[in-house]
Design a protein around this motif. Structure first.
Motif, short mmCIF file in Angstrom:
data_model
loop_
_atom_site.label_atom_id
_atom_site.label_comp_id
_atom_site.label_asym_id
_atom_site.label_seq_id
_atom_site.Cartn_x
_atom_site.Cartn_y
_atom_site.Cartn_z
N GLU A 13 133.47 -8.69 11.60
CA GLU A 13 132.20 -8.13 12.03
C GLU A 13 132.00 -8.47 13.50
O GLU A 13 132.14 -9.61 13.91
N ALA A 16 127.28 -5.49 18.01
CA ALA A 16 127.28 -4.20 18.71
C ALA A 16 127.31 -4.37 20.21
O ALA A 16 127.86 -3.54 20.92
N PRO A 30 122.96 -5.52 15.89
CA PRO A 30 123.73 -4.82 14.86
C PRO A 30 125.20 -5.23 14.95
O PRO A 30 125.67 -5.64 16.01
N VAL A 32 129.37 -4.15 13.90
CA VAL A 32 130.33 -3.16 13.41
C VAL A 32 131.19 -3.91 12.42
O VAL A 32 131.72 -4.98 12.73
N ARG A 33 131.31 -3.34 11.23
CA ARG A 33 132.09 -3.99 10.18
C ARG A 33 132.75 -2.93 9.31
O ARG A 33 132.33 -1.77 9.30
N MET A 74 128.12 0.64 11.52
CA MET A 74 127.29 -0.22 12.35
C MET A 74 126.06 -0.50 11.51
O MET A 74 125.40 0.42 11.03
N GLU A 76 122.50 -2.99 10.86
CA GLU A 76 121.48 -3.93 11.34
C GLU A 76 121.65 -5.24 10.58
O GLU A 76 122.22 -5.26 9.49
N GLU A 82 123.38 2.15 10.44
CA GLU A 82 122.89 2.97 11.55
C GLU A 82 123.89 4.06 11.93
O GLU A 82 123.56 5.01 12.61
N CYS A 84 128.35 5.54 11.03
CA CYS A 84 129.64 5.33 10.37
C CYS A 84 130.69 6.27 10.94
O CYS A 84 130.37 7.30 11.53
N VAL A 118 125.06 3.61 19.55
CA VAL A 118 125.68 3.40 18.24
C VAL A 118 126.99 4.18 18.14
O VAL A 118 128.02 3.64 17.75
N GLY A 121 129.60 2.62 20.38
CA GLY A 121 130.09 1.38 19.80
C GLY A 121 131.07 1.63 18.67
O GLY A 121 132.12 0.97 18.57
N LEU A 122 130.73 2.59 17.81
CA LEU A 122 131.65 2.94 16.72
C LEU A 122 132.95 3.52 17.27
O LEU A 122 134.03 3.22 16.76
#
Length: 183
Positions: A13, A16, A30, A32-33, A74, A76, A82, A84, A118, A121-122
Motif C-alpha cells: 500500500e 497517494a 489515500p 494505492v493498493r 485508490m 481513503e 476513489e 480503480c 487520483v 496516481g493510479l
C-alpha cells in the motif's frame, strides 16, 4: 547449481502523495493498493456511472471478485474506493513476435475525485507494476478522448499490434480507439 526465478516484490500500500503533488494531511492520505475480492461490490458501484455513460462494459460484482488480482485501487483511510484500474497480463507469443504485454481496463475515478490526481496516481502505480512484471507494452481501449493515457505516453495504434485474445474480445459497435505505450 541452484537457480531462482526473480519475481517482483508484491505491491505494498502506497500513500497517494507518492503518486501526486500536493500531499493531503497524513491522517487522510489515500493509498494505492491491490484490490481484494471483498472490494468487488464497491468496484462494481464505482464503475456503474461509467457503464451508464457507455464508457465501460458492464461487469457483475462476481467478475470483480474473480479478477480482483488484476486491480489496483485508490482508497481513503476509511476504505472508500476513489478509483480503480485493471491490468491483465498477456503472455509472450514468440510465434507472432510478441513479448509479454498488458491491457489496462476498467480505469475509473469517482466523480467527486476527478481532476484531483487520483487517475494520475493510479496511472503511475499501474505503470510501476507493469515494469515490475517486465511487460514490453501496455494497451487500452477508450471510447473517450483518452487524455490521461496520452499524457502518460500512450498513442493510437492498430488493433493488430495488440494481444490477439484481447483484440478479439473488443466489441466493434463501441468504436473504441486502441492506445498503446512501450515500457
Amino acid at each position: 547449481m541452484i537457480t531462482a526465478t526473480p519475481r517482483p516484490a508484491p505491491l505494498r500500500e502506497l500513500p497517494a502523495h507518492e503518486f501526486s503533488a500536493g500531499a493531503p494531511a497524513p491522517s487522510r492520505v489515500p493509498v494505492v493498493r491491490p484490490a481484494r475480492a471483498e472490494d468487488a461490490a464497491e468496484l462494481a458501484a464505482l464503475s456503474r456511472p461509467f457503464v451508464r455513460s457507455g464508457a465501460l462494459r458492464e461487469r457483475p460484482a462476481s467478475v470483480y471478485a474473480d479478477h480482483a488480482a488484476d486491480f489496483l485501487v485508490m482508497a481513503e483511510p476509511g476504505g472508500t474506493l476513489e478509483g480503480c484500474v485493471g491490468l491483465r497480463v498477456h503472455p509472450a507469443d514468440p510465434a507472432e513476435g510478441r513479448g509479454p504485454a498488458g491491457v489496462l481496463y476498467n480505469f475509473c475515478v469517482a466523480g467527486h475525485r476527478q481532476g484531483r490526481g487520483v487517475g494520475a496516481g493510479l496511472m503511475r502505480a499501474v505503470l510501476a507494476v507493469a515494469r515490475a512484471k517486465s511487460l514490453g507494452a501496455l494497451f487500452t481501449a477508450t471510447t473517450g478522448g483518452g487524455d490521461l493515457f496520452l499524457r502518460y505516453g500512450f498513442a493510437p495504434t492498430a488493433v493488430r499490434t495488440a494481444p490477439p485474445a484481447w483484440a478479439g474480445s473488443l466489441d466493434p459497435r463501441r468504436n473504441a480507439r486502441i492506445l498503446a505505450r512501450s515500457l
